[in-house]
Design an enzyme around this catalytic site. Sequence first.
Site, PDB file in Angstrom:
ATOM      1  N   GLY A 179     -18.379  45.953  68.330  1.00 58.47           N
ATOM      2  CA  GLY A 179     -17.309  46.187  67.366  1.00 58.47           C
ATOM      3  C   GLY A 179     -17.747  45.774  65.975  1.00 58.47           C
ATOM      4  O   GLY A 179     -18.392  44.745  65.783  1.00 58.47           O
ATOM      5  N   LEU A 188     -13.122  44.229  61.134  1.00 59.58           N
ATOM      6  CA  LEU A 188     -13.103  42.959  60.416  1.00 59.58           C
ATOM      7  C   LEU A 188     -13.631  41.832  61.288  1.00 59.58           C
ATOM      8  O   LEU A 188     -14.423  41.006  60.839  1.00 59.58           O
ATOM      9  CB  LEU A 188     -11.686  42.649  59.943  1.00 59.58           C
ATOM     10  CG  LEU A 188     -11.204  43.526  58.800  1.00 59.58           C
ATOM     11  CD1 LEU A 188      -9.789  43.153  58.407  1.00 59.58           C
ATOM     12  CD2 LEU A 188     -12.124  43.408  57.600  1.00 59.58           C
ATOM     13  N   ALA A 189     -13.217  41.785  62.541  1.00 57.43           N
ATOM     14  CA  ALA A 189     -13.645  40.697  63.418  1.00 57.43           C
ATOM     15  C   ALA A 189     -15.146  40.802  63.696  1.00 57.43           C
ATOM     16  O   ALA A 189     -15.885  39.825  63.527  1.00 57.43           O
ATOM     17  CB  ALA A 189     -12.847  40.734  64.720  1.00 57.43           C
ATOM     18  N   HIS A 246       6.268  50.050  64.916  1.00 61.31           N
ATOM     19  CA  HIS A 246       6.562  49.975  63.483  1.00 61.31           C
ATOM     20  C   HIS A 246       7.679  50.964  63.144  1.00 61.31           C
ATOM     21  O   HIS A 246       7.600  52.130  63.499  1.00 61.31           O
ATOM     22  CB  HIS A 246       5.292  50.311  62.701  1.00 61.31           C
ATOM     23  CG  HIS A 246       5.320  49.831  61.295  1.00 61.31           C
ATOM     24  ND1 HIS A 246       6.187  50.335  60.362  1.00 61.31           N
ATOM     25  CD2 HIS A 246       4.593  48.888  60.657  1.00 61.31           C
ATOM     26  CE1 HIS A 246       5.979  49.709  59.210  1.00 61.31           C
ATOM     27  NE2 HIS A 246       5.017  48.839  59.355  1.00 61.31           N
ATOM     28  N   SER A 262       4.310  52.655  54.551  1.00 62.07           N
ATOM     29  CA  SER A 262       4.345  51.199  54.362  1.00 62.07           C
ATOM     30  C   SER A 262       5.750  50.601  54.454  1.00 62.07           C
ATOM     31  O   SER A 262       6.730  51.167  53.980  1.00 62.07           O
ATOM     32  CB  SER A 262       3.737  50.843  53.019  1.00 62.07           C
ATOM     33  OG  SER A 262       3.957  49.484  52.742  1.00 62.07           O
ATOM     34  N   ARG A 314      10.663  44.265  61.942  1.00 62.00           N
ATOM     35  CA  ARG A 314      10.204  45.536  62.500  1.00 62.00           C
ATOM     36  C   ARG A 314      10.831  45.870  63.852  1.00 62.00           C
ATOM     37  O   ARG A 314      11.270  46.991  64.078  1.00 62.00           O
ATOM     38  CB  ARG A 314       8.685  45.493  62.675  1.00 62.00           C
ATOM     39  CG  ARG A 314       7.955  45.515  61.357  1.00 62.00           C
ATOM     40  CD  ARG A 314       6.454  45.422  61.557  1.00 62.00           C
ATOM     41  NE  ARG A 314       5.788  45.480  60.251  1.00 62.00           N
ATOM     42  CZ  ARG A 314       4.485  45.340  60.062  1.00 62.00           C
ATOM     43  NH1 ARG A 314       3.691  45.136  61.101  1.00 62.00           N
ATOM     44  NH2 ARG A 314       3.965  45.407  58.855  1.00 62.00           N
ATOM     45  N   HIS A 374       2.094  50.650  66.932  1.00 65.97           N
ATOM     46  CA  HIS A 374       1.285  50.257  65.789  1.00 65.97           C
ATOM     47  C   HIS A 374       0.234  49.202  66.109  1.00 65.97           C
ATOM     48  O   HIS A 374      -0.879  49.239  65.603  1.00 65.97           O
ATOM     49  CB  HIS A 374       2.237  49.721  64.711  1.00 65.97           C
ATOM     50  CG  HIS A 374       1.564  49.293  63.465  1.00 65.97           C
ATOM     51  ND1 HIS A 374       0.777  50.128  62.719  1.00 65.97           N
ATOM     52  CD2 HIS A 374       1.551  48.092  62.815  1.00 65.97           C
ATOM     53  CE1 HIS A 374       0.317  49.476  61.663  1.00 65.97           C
ATOM     54  NE2 HIS A 374       0.748  48.247  61.703  1.00 65.97           N
ATOM     55  N   ARG A 404       3.815  40.328  65.808  1.00 60.99           N
ATOM     56  CA  ARG A 404       2.932  39.943  64.708  1.00 60.99           C
ATOM     57  C   ARG A 404       3.621  40.177  63.373  1.00 60.99           C
ATOM     58  O   ARG A 404       4.281  41.195  63.178  1.00 60.99           O
ATOM     59  CB  ARG A 404       1.642  40.765  64.754  1.00 60.99           C
ATOM     60  CG  ARG A 404       0.735  40.523  63.553  1.00 60.99           C
ATOM     61  CD  ARG A 404      -0.542  41.308  63.636  1.00 60.99           C
ATOM     62  NE  ARG A 404      -0.368  42.746  63.470  1.00 60.99           N
ATOM     63  CZ  ARG A 404      -0.227  43.368  62.304  1.00 60.99           C
ATOM     64  NH1 ARG A 404      -0.201  42.682  61.179  1.00 60.99           N
ATOM     65  NH2 ARG A 404      -0.115  44.682  62.257  1.00 60.99           N
ATOM     66  N   LEU A 426      -5.200  41.195  59.633  1.00 60.24           N
ATOM     67  CA  LEU A 426      -6.439  41.160  58.857  1.00 60.24           C
ATOM     68  C   LEU A 426      -6.891  39.701  58.739  1.00 60.24           C
ATOM     69  O   LEU A 426      -8.071  39.385  58.867  1.00 60.24           O
ATOM     70  CB  LEU A 426      -6.211  41.768  57.471  1.00 60.24           C
ATOM     71  CG  LEU A 426      -5.705  43.224  57.471  1.00 60.24           C
ATOM     72  CD1 LEU A 426      -5.575  43.749  56.044  1.00 60.24           C
ATOM     73  CD2 LEU A 426      -6.628  44.131  58.265  1.00 60.24           C
TER      74      LEU A 426
HETATM   75  C1  LIG Z   1      -2.251  52.131  59.923  1.00 65.29           C
HETATM   76  C2  LIG Z   1      -2.437  50.654  60.096  1.00 65.29           C
HETATM   77  C3  LIG Z   1      -2.171  49.797  59.042  1.00 65.29           C
HETATM   78  C4  LIG Z   1      -2.341  48.422  59.188  1.00 65.29           C
HETATM   79  N1  LIG Z   1      -2.067  47.616  58.129  1.00 65.29           N
HETATM   80  C5  LIG Z   1      -2.252  46.279  58.245  1.00 65.29           C
HETATM   81  C6  LIG Z   1      -2.007  45.408  57.138  1.00 65.29           C
HETATM   82  O1  LIG Z   1      -1.627  45.841  56.048  1.00 65.29           O
HETATM   83  N2  LIG Z   1      -2.226  44.085  57.299  1.00 65.29           N
HETATM   84  C7  LIG Z   1      -2.660  43.559  58.487  1.00 65.29           C
HETATM   85  O2  LIG Z   1      -2.865  42.359  58.561  1.00 65.29           O
HETATM   86  N3  LIG Z   1      -2.912  44.371  59.551  1.00 65.29           N
HETATM   87  C8  LIG Z   1      -2.712  45.704  59.456  1.00 65.29           C
HETATM   88  N4  LIG Z   1      -2.960  46.518  60.551  1.00 65.29           N
HETATM   89  C9  LIG Z   1      -3.560  45.935  61.772  1.00 65.29           C
HETATM   90  C10 LIG Z   1      -5.071  45.681  61.569  1.00 65.29           C
HETATM   91  O3  LIG Z   1      -5.609  46.709  60.778  1.00 65.29           O
HETATM   92  C11 LIG Z   1      -5.868  45.634  62.864  1.00 65.29           C
HETATM   93  O4  LIG Z   1      -5.231  44.834  63.791  1.00 65.29           O
HETATM   94  C12 LIG Z   1      -7.268  45.038  62.628  1.00 65.29           C
HETATM   95  O5  LIG Z   1      -7.900  45.685  61.564  1.00 65.29           O
HETATM   96  C13 LIG Z   1      -8.138  45.097  63.863  1.00 65.29           C
HETATM   97  O6  LIG Z   1      -9.445  44.671  63.546  1.00 65.29           O
HETATM   98  P1  LIG Z   1     -10.535  44.442  64.671  1.00 65.29           P
HETATM   99  O7  LIG Z   1     -11.764  43.985  63.972  1.00 65.29           O
HETATM  100  O8  LIG Z   1      -9.979  43.564  65.723  1.00 65.29           O
HETATM  101  O9  LIG Z   1     -10.750  45.870  65.349  1.00 65.29           O
HETATM  102  P2  LIG Z   1     -11.105  47.315  64.764  1.00 65.29           P
HETATM  103  O10 LIG Z   1     -11.152  47.334  63.288  1.00 65.29           O
HETATM  104  O11 LIG Z   1     -10.206  48.270  65.457  1.00 65.29           O
HETATM  105  O12 LIG Z   1     -12.576  47.563  65.229  1.00 65.29           O
HETATM  106  C14 LIG Z   1     -12.920  47.863  66.546  1.00 65.29           C
HETATM  107  C15 LIG Z   1     -14.416  48.057  66.599  1.00 65.29           C
HETATM  108  O13 LIG Z   1     -14.827  48.085  67.946  1.00 65.29           O
HETATM  109  C16 LIG Z   1     -15.669  49.182  68.178  1.00 65.29           C
HETATM  110  N5  LIG Z   1     -15.518  49.526  69.590  1.00 65.29           N
HETATM  111  C17 LIG Z   1     -14.384  49.628  70.311  1.00 65.29           C
HETATM  112  N6  LIG Z   1     -14.675  49.892  71.587  1.00 65.29           N
HETATM  113  C18 LIG Z   1     -16.016  49.951  71.673  1.00 65.29           C
HETATM  114  C19 LIG Z   1     -16.918  50.189  72.742  1.00 65.29           C
HETATM  115  N7  LIG Z   1     -16.505  50.378  73.997  1.00 65.29           N
HETATM  116  N8  LIG Z   1     -18.241  50.211  72.465  1.00 65.29           N
HETATM  117  C20 LIG Z   1     -18.698  49.992  71.195  1.00 65.29           C
HETATM  118  N9  LIG Z   1     -17.882  49.748  70.165  1.00 65.29           N
HETATM  119  C21 LIG Z   1     -16.561  49.724  70.408  1.00 65.29           C
HETATM  120  C22 LIG Z   1     -15.247  50.217  67.189  1.00 65.29           C
HETATM  121  O14 LIG Z   1     -16.307  51.111  66.959  1.00 65.29           O
HETATM  122  C23 LIG Z   1     -14.923  49.353  65.985  1.00 65.29           C
HETATM  123  O15 LIG Z   1     -16.118  49.089  65.271  1.00 65.29           O
HETATM  124  C24 LIG Z   1      -2.777  47.890  60.414  1.00 65.29           C
HETATM  125  C25 LIG Z   1      -3.048  48.749  61.475  1.00 65.29           C
HETATM  126  C26 LIG Z   1      -2.848  50.114  61.336  1.00 65.29           C
HETATM  127  C27 LIG Z   1      -3.071  50.983  62.520  1.00 65.29           C
END
Ligand SMILES: Cc1cc2nc3c(=O)[nH]c(=O)nc-3n(C[C@H](O)[C@H](O)[C@H](O)COP(=O)(O)OP(=O)(O)OC[C@H]3O[C@@H](n4cnc5c(N)ncnc54)[C@H](O)[C@@H]3O)c2cc1C
Lengths: 660, 256
Positions: free
Chosen positions: A42, A45-46, A268, A286, A332, A424, A458, A464
Amino acid sequence: MSSKLNSKIPAGPIEQKWSEYKGHCKLVNPANKRSLEIIVVGSGLAGASAASSLAEMGYKVKVFCFQDSPRRAHSIAAQGGINAAKNYQNDGDSVYRLFYDTIKGGDYRAREGNVHRLAEVSGNIIDQCVAQGVPFAREYGGTLSNRSFGGTQVQRTFYAAGQTGQQLLLGAYSALQRQVGMGAVTLCARHEMLDVVMIDGKARGIIARDLISGKLESHFGHAVLLCTGGYGNVFYLSTNAMGSNVTAAWKAHRRGAFMANPCYTQIHPTCIPVSGDHQSKLTLMSESLRNDGRIWVPKKEGDTRAGNTIPEDERDYYLERRYPAFGNLVPRDVASRAAKERCDAGFGVGKSKLAVFLDFAAAFERYGKVEANKKGMHSPSKEEIIALGKDVVKEKYGNLFDMYKQITGENPYEVPMRIYPAVHYTMGGLWVDYNLMTTIPGLYALGEANFSDHGANRLGASALMQGLADGYFVIPYTIGEYLADEIRTKAIPTDHPAFAEAEKNVQDTIDKFFSIKGTKSVDHFHKRLGKIMWDKCGMARNAKGLTEAIGEIQQLRKEFWSDLRVTGDANEFNPELEKAGRVADFIELGELMCKDALHRNESCGGHFREEYQEDGGEAKRNDEEFKYVAAWEFKGVSDWELNKEELNYENIKIAARNYK
Amino acid sequence: MSHEGGMNLTLKVWKQKNSKTEGHLETYPVSDISPDMSFLEMFDVLNEKLISTGKEPIAFDHDCREGICGMCSMHINGRPHGPKGGITTCQLHMRSFKDGDTIVVEPWRAAAFPVVKDLVVDRSSFDRIIAAGGYVSVNTGNAKDANNILIPKTDADDAFNAAACIGCGACVAACKNASAMLFVSAKISQLSLLPQGQIERTSRAENMIAVMDEEGFGNCTNTGACEAECPKEISLENIARMNREFFSAKVLANKK
Ligand SMILES: Cc1cc2nc3c(=O)[nH]c(=O)nc-3n(C[C@H](O)[C@H](O)[C@H](O)COP(=O)(O)OP(=O)(O)OC[C@H]3O[C@@H](n4cnc5c(N)ncnc54)[C@H](O)[C@@H]3O)c2cc1C
Ligand code: SF4
Ligand code: FES
């Protein structure tokens, strides 16, 4: 507490737990770090923040993502902002207040120790991002700007226009690419992880498929980090990206990692409604729009008149009616359920009748009058006032109005917007301890993929924050606790029988997909699963519906494995094959979500059981019996064992949430 | 509003098995297309139909479907991301077309973006350019309090506008020289506008441009096609700014 779960929360007062931990945790010396390999699955952000930080410390890191570039992870789509307890506004914010708001917002179903740590490191995240060159919004004096978000009374949300996730991810991605350029990180884009490799009870690597050549690859790691995002797409339609999936987490679950609170789903309230059977995803509008828009439906059932032609006294502003204190700004979960209630009762609008109006007419008039006053206009006509008001609204929300028009073809300056709730975010995920380690030694889960910080609901702008906290500031410390004892473990060659076994396991599944030669596409099954989940495990759930859903999903699984058609072959770029694997896992997850929702005989946060509500329709929590994390252990298909982690509130007094 | 009766269209779509084989345009009729559908949903409908008749669906890149991830990348009737300016392929809706239209869909064309399959190309060259210098070298944990760095709002806004690039590659696809100048200059501009980016400003520009050349992108001859087709309306001003950066980088290098 189940004997299989040890949350490893450090002892001591809440404000000292993390600093004490950091002061005493095990360390790995620089020479040893160079020979320790870490797999990060992945690049959101994480994942990107964890991978870059660990590589900077000297570990050998490999990063995997299924998109063509790590910069495209779904985090890129986050709009609104990121919370941090900086108190730059001098409005009384503090670490404690962020901690408290998060626990309360989560409806008292999150762990105190983890959430306090999250609040403590939140400020460092903003510092780190600014240092990287993330262009946050600023005031004229050059300082950082803040906005407010739901569920709080302070302004602690940092943002970059409506593209906060994009800018934060590009910051983390640039840090990651820097390590790639220096040779400290090996990047495997367009690779999908399809199994965890276990040796002597520990995670020791993964099997990944190169999505271009179709080849299966074995990769060794002393530790494996899953940063693979949320599973909202189990509902088929959601605000998530098309590729977001549960496969990585699910493969880990099948190998022994427990899934925690899988039924906690955030719906949402303000999304653009479904326009037809062709719909492939849903777009978020939003939450900020609810500051100025009024939500209503016609008073008459089945009214088909255009919104702007329905007279004022024939409209039902149902949120203002039901929740006079919070009105259109209820949280929400409450807003979503109220919209569903009106539509189910036959008052929905638009072609599908599954929508409510979000109307800015009153805002046009209100802002217009203020503007006319400012301009010293004496007796402005109604048209003049409205035109002035539209300009103000355009400045505040212009991009959202444009987006709405682009998608629906309707002009929201002339007719009210139509909105409807959509899936969401998933609060549930892999169970992790304080170190972010799952129940499999050496296997970690970060970001939306774990369950740890948001309880049953949440707060906006906190996902984020959590993703970056996990990656930049938590895992760099907590992974040492494990790896310090691994310095004598030599890299295990991938011809070890465990790799062969796992690779065969993956190959068998792929072969099976092609051997079925049925008649229905993957999407066909995905849509059917989504409908069952949405109807029976969505915004409102009840025992009868959930029991039916479990049966229907089991039936769907049988059909899937006997009537699926996957075109092409395994040794090429094949999106149908990728989707087949993901939907197979979603089907199993869907059943567990229903099971979890059925066992939780209470309503809390995003989980609303119709049987458990107050007279006025409010959610009724049952702290006596359900103040625990439900961690499910996989025993076989359709067979799980429930493990409970009791939640202890030593610093916050539990209370009911009330918005009337 | 609601639309009755769908459109009938003829699609001519590039089919290519992989980077080693030749490709060709294949014709597909599609019927009953709702104007409310997005362009990619129209492809979903076509692919469903192909699968149900045992044929291979068309491969295309997409993920967020809301114009931010930069994954979608179709060359539609001769224009990257289609006939409307300022949006990505996934934001294009079928109401921009009319019944009876023929639509030609091809992948990005550039030596530095080899075709993977059908409409899917390999843009990893962009990642390698960023790895060469598109960052500020600051390890986690080294940052001071964020408000210690004051940045004039106008500079922050300009940096944000440059940083809005989604890395889609439409600028390269639009350019007759397949130049990556708009993409590269957007990143160089963002960081050179901010105080955090100053220390590495010369080496950054030099290193990124060197890799851009190695990857086989063409030269910029100022046609402006990139700006016209960029879904995020990244400005040509960034290229001018980058040229200044690069020029000063070279001068400094020669002085050493
Ligand atoms: C439209 C929208 C708006 C949002 N707005 C906000 C906001 O304003 N503020 C806020 O705090 N949160 C917001 N969120 C929530 C937030 O964006 C997400 O919870 C957060 O970004 C998730 O980050 P992550 O790093 O955990 O996963 P992700 O960013 O989803 O990354 C997942 C990663 O894992 C990889 N991956 C997955 N499965 C596999 C696999 N089997 N093999 C290899 N790679 C894999 C993908 O390629 C990707 O790189 C929003 C969400 C959405 C949908
Ligand atoms: S500059 Fe524009 S066209 Fe080029 S990659 Fe960035 S967003 Fe795409
Ligand atoms: S699919 Fe993400 S920008 Fe088009």
